[in-house]
Design a protein around this motif. Sequence first.
Motif, PDB file in Angstrom:
ATOM      1  N   THR A 182       0.845  -1.204   0.000  1.00  0.00           N
ATOM      2  CA  THR A 182       0.000   0.000   0.000  1.00  0.00           C
ATOM      3  C   THR A 182       0.872   1.243   0.000  1.00  0.00           C
ATOM      4  O   THR A 182       2.072   1.180   0.260  1.00  0.00           O
ATOM      5  CB  THR A 182      -0.926   0.066   1.235  1.00  0.00           C
ATOM      6  N   GLY A 183       0.213   2.361  -0.268  1.00  0.00           N
ATOM      7  CA  GLY A 183       0.865   3.644  -0.121  1.00  0.00           C
ATOM      8  C   GLY A 183       0.931   4.044   1.343  1.00  0.00           C
ATOM      9  O   GLY A 183       0.429   3.338   2.224  1.00  0.00           O
ATOM     10  N   PRO A 184       1.513   5.230   1.629  1.00  0.00           N
ATOM     11  CA  PRO A 184       1.736   5.638   3.017  1.00  0.00           C
ATOM     12  C   PRO A 184       0.554   6.311   3.702  1.00  0.00           C
ATOM     13  O   PRO A 184       0.595   6.556   4.904  1.00  0.00           O
ATOM     14  CB  PRO A 184       2.896   6.621   2.896  1.00  0.00           C
ATOM     15  N   ARG A 185      -0.517   6.620   2.931  1.00  0.00           N
ATOM     16  CA  ARG A 185      -1.648   7.307   3.550  1.00  0.00           C
ATOM     17  C   ARG A 185      -2.916   7.046   2.736  1.00  0.00           C
ATOM     18  O   ARG A 185      -2.852   6.667   1.565  1.00  0.00           O
ATOM     19  CB  ARG A 185      -1.394   8.815   3.634  1.00  0.00           C
ATOM     20  N   LEU A 186      -4.056   7.283   3.404  1.00  0.00           N
ATOM     21  CA  LEU A 186      -5.337   7.169   2.728  1.00  0.00           C
ATOM     22  C   LEU A 186      -5.637   8.466   1.993  1.00  0.00           C
ATOM     23  O   LEU A 186      -5.386   9.558   2.511  1.00  0.00           O
ATOM     24  CB  LEU A 186      -6.448   6.872   3.725  1.00  0.00           C
ATOM     25  N   ILE A 187      -6.194   8.333   0.794  1.00  0.00           N
ATOM     26  CA  ILE A 187      -6.509   9.511  -0.007  1.00  0.00           C
ATOM     27  C   ILE A 187      -7.771   9.222  -0.811  1.00  0.00           C
ATOM     28  O   ILE A 187      -7.955   8.109  -1.305  1.00  0.00           O
ATOM     29  CB  ILE A 187      -5.316   9.867  -0.936  1.00  0.00           C
ATOM     30  N   THR A 188      -8.658  10.192  -0.899  1.00  0.00           N
ATOM     31  CA  THR A 188      -9.848  10.023  -1.734  1.00  0.00           C
ATOM     32  C   THR A 188      -9.518  10.414  -3.168  1.00  0.00           C
ATOM     33  O   THR A 188      -8.515  11.088  -3.435  1.00  0.00           O
ATOM     34  CB  THR A 188     -11.012  10.890  -1.241  1.00  0.00           C
ATOM     35  N   PHE A 189     -10.370  10.013  -4.090  1.00  0.00           N
ATOM     36  CA  PHE A 189     -10.145  10.401  -5.479  1.00  0.00           C
ATOM     37  C   PHE A 189     -10.305  11.909  -5.656  1.00  0.00           C
ATOM     38  O   PHE A 189      -9.632  12.511  -6.489  1.00  0.00           O
ATOM     39  CB  PHE A 189     -11.077   9.628  -6.405  1.00  0.00           C
ATOM     40  N   ALA A 190     -11.182  12.509  -4.873  1.00  0.00           N
ATOM     41  CA  ALA A 190     -11.313  13.965  -4.928  1.00  0.00           C
ATOM     42  C   ALA A 190     -10.012  14.631  -4.496  1.00  0.00           C
ATOM     43  O   ALA A 190      -9.557  15.607  -5.115  1.00  0.00           O
ATOM     44  CB  ALA A 190     -12.473  14.420  -4.044  1.00  0.00           C
ATOM     45  N   ASP A 191      -9.396  14.100  -3.434  1.00  0.00           N
ATOM     46  CA  ASP A 191      -8.105  14.626  -2.986  1.00  0.00           C
ATOM     47  C   ASP A 191      -7.040  14.454  -4.063  1.00  0.00           C
ATOM     48  O   ASP A 191      -6.250  15.360  -4.326  1.00  0.00           O
ATOM     49  CB  ASP A 191      -7.645  13.900  -1.724  1.00  0.00           C
TER      50      ASP A 191
END
Length: 283
Positions: free
Chosen positions: A182-191
Amino acid sequence: MTATTPTTLVLAGTGKTGRRVVSGLRARDMPVRVGSRSAEPPFDWQDDTTWEPALRGMDSVYVAFHPDAAFPGAAGAVGSFAERAVACGVRHLVLLADRGAAEAERCEQAVRDSGAEWTIVRAGFITQNFSEAFLIELVRTGVVALPVGEVAEPFTDAEDIADVAVAALTEAGHAGRIHEVTGPRLITFADAVGEIARVTRREVRYLPVTPEQFVSTLTRRGVPAEYATQLTSLMVEVFDGRRATMTDTVERVLGRPPRDFTDYVRTTAVTGVWNAHTEASGA
């Protein structure tokens, strides 16, 4: 083993992760055979008569199913390929699988049942889909319309996936392991779209749409209806929050942090790939 003897077959060897796996193996002076329809010998998932010629002389295989391990029918093909690989003398299979997708889990089981040593590399949404796959045209037009709502995802960089796969193919201690990348953080598609807009200084916005609207968007752009429907079904399946967790796999396997989405956007933006003129020139 000699330097001229191919030992690792990399399927989808010109794709997002595959070409990076090829580069990583070559950087370690490991002999590689690229598995693609344009290679020699060619490899085609849809033509099993191409499998054995591509497998001859191979010790290990990076198994990336096209178009995706989560698509209907993937497990049957992967299982048949794994059996053929073992019969051809392949000792180690490294499978790229989708986090949380039912068909991808069946692919995993097929590889585990093959009799070969195995390693599973699980990944979620690959960051490079914004620049090397189906989202690039949407970014260029300024509206990224997706049927995923506001769900958060730890976007996974293809470089991290490939580096973990290369480690599994070249280092001891990875057989029988599941590496969930996984990547290092959660992110929304809007972000994510907002970050692309900020860095490129272009007007790009995220638009949540229904699955039906998304299928229509893809088909209007020339995507075959069957593929558009399958892709949409997959997105609806996995973007329900089930993958909104992070792992320490990259740090544990590679000894470095995973690549952040912002770093990806900055390095990609300078290439001009998202510029409107790029689309017009066909570059």
